[in-house]
Design a protein around this motif. Structure first.
Motif, PDB file in Angstrom:
ATOM      1  N   UNK A 306       0.844  -1.197   0.000  1.00  0.00           N
ATOM      2  CA  UNK A 306       0.000   0.000   0.000  1.00  0.00           C
ATOM      3  C   UNK A 306       0.873   1.238   0.000  1.00  0.00           C
ATOM      4  N   UNK A 307       0.724   2.067  -1.045  1.00  0.00           N
ATOM      5  CA  UNK A 307       1.395   3.372  -1.141  1.00  0.00           C
ATOM      6  C   UNK A 307       0.431   4.321  -1.836  1.00  0.00           C
ATOM      7  N   UNK A 308       0.521   5.629  -1.504  1.00  0.00           N
ATOM      8  CA  UNK A 308      -0.520   6.564  -1.944  1.00  0.00           C
ATOM      9  C   UNK A 308      -0.274   7.167  -3.322  1.00  0.00           C
ATOM     10  N   UNK A 309       0.855   6.861  -3.992  1.00  0.00           N
ATOM     11  CA  UNK A 309       1.112   7.422  -5.334  1.00  0.00           C
ATOM     12  C   UNK A 309       1.676   6.330  -6.245  1.00  0.00           C
ATOM     13  N   UNK A 310       1.421   6.432  -7.544  1.00  0.00           N
ATOM     14  CA  UNK A 310       1.990   5.449  -8.479  1.00  0.00           C
ATOM     15  C   UNK A 310       3.516   5.462  -8.491  1.00  0.00           C
ATOM     16  N   UNK A 311       4.124   6.645  -8.257  1.00  0.00           N
ATOM     17  CA  UNK A 311       5.581   6.707  -8.269  1.00  0.00           C
ATOM     18  C   UNK A 311       6.173   5.849  -7.160  1.00  0.00           C
ATOM     19  N   UNK A 340      -1.344  -1.489  -4.325  1.00  0.00           N
ATOM     20  CA  UNK A 340      -2.593  -0.753  -4.096  1.00  0.00           C
ATOM     21  C   UNK A 340      -2.268   0.682  -3.702  1.00  0.00           C
ATOM     22  N   UNK A 341      -3.257   1.570  -4.023  1.00  0.00           N
ATOM     23  CA  UNK A 341      -3.154   2.969  -3.628  1.00  0.00           C
ATOM     24  C   UNK A 341      -4.121   3.326  -2.501  1.00  0.00           C
ATOM     25  N   UNK A 342      -5.097   2.468  -2.219  1.00  0.00           N
ATOM     26  CA  UNK A 342      -6.077   2.755  -1.160  1.00  0.00           C
ATOM     27  C   UNK A 342      -6.137   1.590  -0.190  1.00  0.00           C
ATOM     28  N   UNK A 345      -9.163  -1.047  -0.785  1.00  0.00           N
ATOM     29  CA  UNK A 345      -8.893  -2.086  -1.788  1.00  0.00           C
ATOM     30  C   UNK A 345      -7.994  -3.174  -1.209  1.00  0.00           C
ATOM     31  N   UNK A 346      -7.049  -2.789  -0.344  1.00  0.00           N
ATOM     32  CA  UNK A 346      -6.186  -3.780   0.295  1.00  0.00           C
ATOM     33  C   UNK A 346      -7.016  -4.702   1.190  1.00  0.00           C
ATOM     34  N   UNK A 347      -7.932  -4.119   1.969  1.00  0.00           N
ATOM     35  CA  UNK A 347      -8.756  -4.920   2.884  1.00  0.00           C
ATOM     36  C   UNK A 347      -9.640  -5.899   2.115  1.00  0.00           C
ATOM     37  N   UNK A 348     -10.242  -5.450   1.036  1.00  0.00           N
ATOM     38  CA  UNK A 348     -11.084  -6.351   0.243  1.00  0.00           C
ATOM     39  C   UNK A 348     -10.267  -7.504  -0.354  1.00  0.00           C
ATOM     40  N   UNK A 349      -9.086  -7.180  -0.874  1.00  0.00           N
ATOM     41  CA  UNK A 349      -8.242  -8.225  -1.458  1.00  0.00           C
ATOM     42  C   UNK A 349      -7.783  -9.210  -0.394  1.00  0.00           C
ATOM     43  N   UNK A 363       1.804  -4.739   3.516  1.00  0.00           N
ATOM     44  CA  UNK A 363       2.970  -3.867   3.707  1.00  0.00           C
ATOM     45  C   UNK A 363       2.518  -2.437   3.445  1.00  0.00           C
ATOM     46  N   UNK A 364       2.728  -1.550   4.421  1.00  0.00           N
ATOM     47  CA  UNK A 364       2.278  -0.162   4.324  1.00  0.00           C
ATOM     48  C   UNK A 364       3.505   0.738   4.228  1.00  0.00           C
ATOM     49  N   UNK A 365       3.555   1.543   3.171  1.00  0.00           N
ATOM     50  CA  UNK A 365       4.676   2.467   2.957  1.00  0.00           C
ATOM     51  C   UNK A 365       4.661   3.565   4.019  1.00  0.00           C
ATOM     52  N   UNK A 366       5.842   4.151   4.277  1.00  0.00           N
ATOM     53  CA  UNK A 366       5.934   5.191   5.308  1.00  0.00           C
ATOM     54  C   UNK A 366       5.288   6.507   4.869  1.00  0.00           C
ATOM     55  N   UNK A 367       4.853   6.570   3.616  1.00  0.00           N
ATOM     56  CA  UNK A 367       4.166   7.786   3.176  1.00  0.00           C
ATOM     57  C   UNK A 367       2.720   7.854   3.683  1.00  0.00           C
ATOM     58  N   UNK A 368       2.173   6.774   4.204  1.00  0.00           N
ATOM     59  CA  UNK A 368       0.814   6.760   4.725  1.00  0.00           C
ATOM     60  C   UNK A 368       0.790   7.412   6.122  1.00  0.00           C
ATOM     61  N   UNK A 369       0.008   8.466   6.252  1.00  0.00           N
ATOM     62  CA  UNK A 369      -0.066   9.168   7.534  1.00  0.00           C
ATOM     63  C   UNK A 369      -0.906   8.412   8.557  1.00  0.00           C
TER      64      UNK A 369
END
Length: 396
Positions: A306-311, A340-342, A345-349, A363-369
């Motif tokens: 899970x990360x909030x941007x495609x980059x 995933x970006x949201x 969607x991760x929870x459903x998958x 796995x949650x990226x450190x960009x998630x607040x």
């Protein structure tokens, strides 16, 4: 005394020749010799004639000696000439033998030079081939050395102690926060249970049973715990840069091993780790965890990133490919890694994977607040908490 008595006899004073022969030419030496002999016979007692006779004898003796000496010298000269001829013949034979030997040696030398030329050419070809092989090996080693140096520069090995100190401080804070979240979630479930009437317990069938949640800290999983620790030590002490897919292929420092061991054996596979300061380091830790879980669960494991941007998701894809030796075909909705970006969607998958008897790793990226509470219900959760004292935008 009669004067006629003092006259020389006619026979002694006058030559014994006829008068008509006085005017004849000079007689030859032979005639003279015969006459002298006759005269000597006639007058043997003449001293002069005797002297001349002796002188002639001596002269003839000398001549005979000279003739004999000349004969001996001629014989010696002939013998010398014969010896020289024999020596000449011997020398000619030796010269012919030497010429034949020289010709044979010349042929042998030519053959030897030809053979040596072929040997030298073959040796040079082999040396050239070995040189090319060594050059290729050296180039590969140089590239590998440069890659290792790059990895060492990006691991921040020199700052491991400082990072450990900072992580320990954040660990206490994060543990308390997660405990508060768990308590709040338990209170919500209790309230929901009081509102709904109790239902009779129905024992599910074996086919509908879900796989048990991994509890790495329980005593009954002691063998699994030892296996996990052995794998972590292997990644740290014996890195395999050309291992099979889904196995860690990068340098693993003690600071990384400590984070992975803490997530497995202390947090029980559900918790947050403080970011290492770069997304590449976070991906390295995640890759080690994925590698251990893949060893335990094989194809049942599914990594949900899970990360909030495609980059940032692109960074995760490239980093996991590099660290685990996987390809783009391993990324997809039904593959080993899903991006995933949201959080919804991760929870459903994750719910679908559990129903399909799969093992999701979130796995949650450190960009998630913030962390969605819907993600806390799953057994495997790895979150990277951002450091408030550093910038958020990390690069490789």
């Amino acid at each position: 005394m009669n004067p006629d008595e003092f006259q020389t006899p006619k026979s002694a004073t006058e030559p014994l020749i006829e008068p008509e022969e006085q005017n004849s030419p000079i007689k030859s030496l032979e005639d003279l010799d015969i006459e002298e002999q006759d005269s000597l016979e006639e007058s043997p007692e003449d001293p002069e004639i005797k002297f001349l006779t002796e002188l002639e004898d001596q002269i003839s003796t000398v001549e005979e000696l000279e003739e004999s000496q000349e004969d001996s010298q001629a014989g010696l000269a002939a013998q010398r000439v014969a010896d020289l001829q024999r020596q000449e013949q011997t020398l000619r034979q030796e010269i012919a033998t030497l010429q034949a030997s020289y010709k044979m040696l010349s042929e042998q030398i030519a053959e030897t030079q030809t053979a040596m030329g072929r040997v030298v050419q073959e040796a040079l070809a082999q040396l050239e081939q070995r040189k090319q092989t060594l050059q290729v090996a050296v180039e590969q080693l140089e590239r590998r050395q440069e890659r290792i140096r790059t990895e060492m520069r990006t691991t921040f090995a020199g700052a491991s102690q400082d990072l450990a100190i900072r992580v320990q401080g954040f660990k206490d804070y994060l543990t308390g926060s997660l405990q508060d979240l768990a308590a709040a979630a338990e209170q919500l479930e209790l309230v929901k249970a009081k509102e709904e009437p109790p239902k009779p317990a129905v024992k599910p069938s074996k086919s509908a049973e879900t796989p048990p949640s991994p509890q790495f800290t329980e005593q009954r999983f002691q063998s699994t715990t030892k296996h996990i620790q052995r794998l972590i030590d292997q990644y740290r002490t014996k890195p395999d840069y050309y291992g099979p897919p889904w196995q860690l292929r990068r340098t693993f420092e003690p600071v990384h091993a400590e984070r992975v061991s803490n997530w497995f054996l202390t947090q029980g596979g559900r918790g947050a780790l403080r970011t290492m300061g770069s997304r590449l380091q976070n991906i390295l830790i995640s890759s080690a965890i994925i590698s251990v879980l893949y060893t335990l669960y094989s194809d049942r494991l599914r990594a949900l990133v899970l990360a909030n941007t495609p980059e940032r998701l692109g960074d995760w894809r490239r980093g996991l490919q590099d660290c685990l030796g996987i390809t783009r075909s391993d990324f997809g909705p039904e593959r080993g890694v899903v991006l995933f970006e949201t959080a919804d969607a991760v929870a459903l998958k994750a719910e679908r994977l559990i129903k399909a008897n799969q093992m999701p790793l979130i796995i949650i990226d450190d960009s998630e607040d913030t962390i969605s509470l819907s993600l806390l219900q799953f057994p495997l959760l790895l979150a990277f908490a951002p450091d408030p004292r550093t910038a958020r935008d990390y690069e490789f």
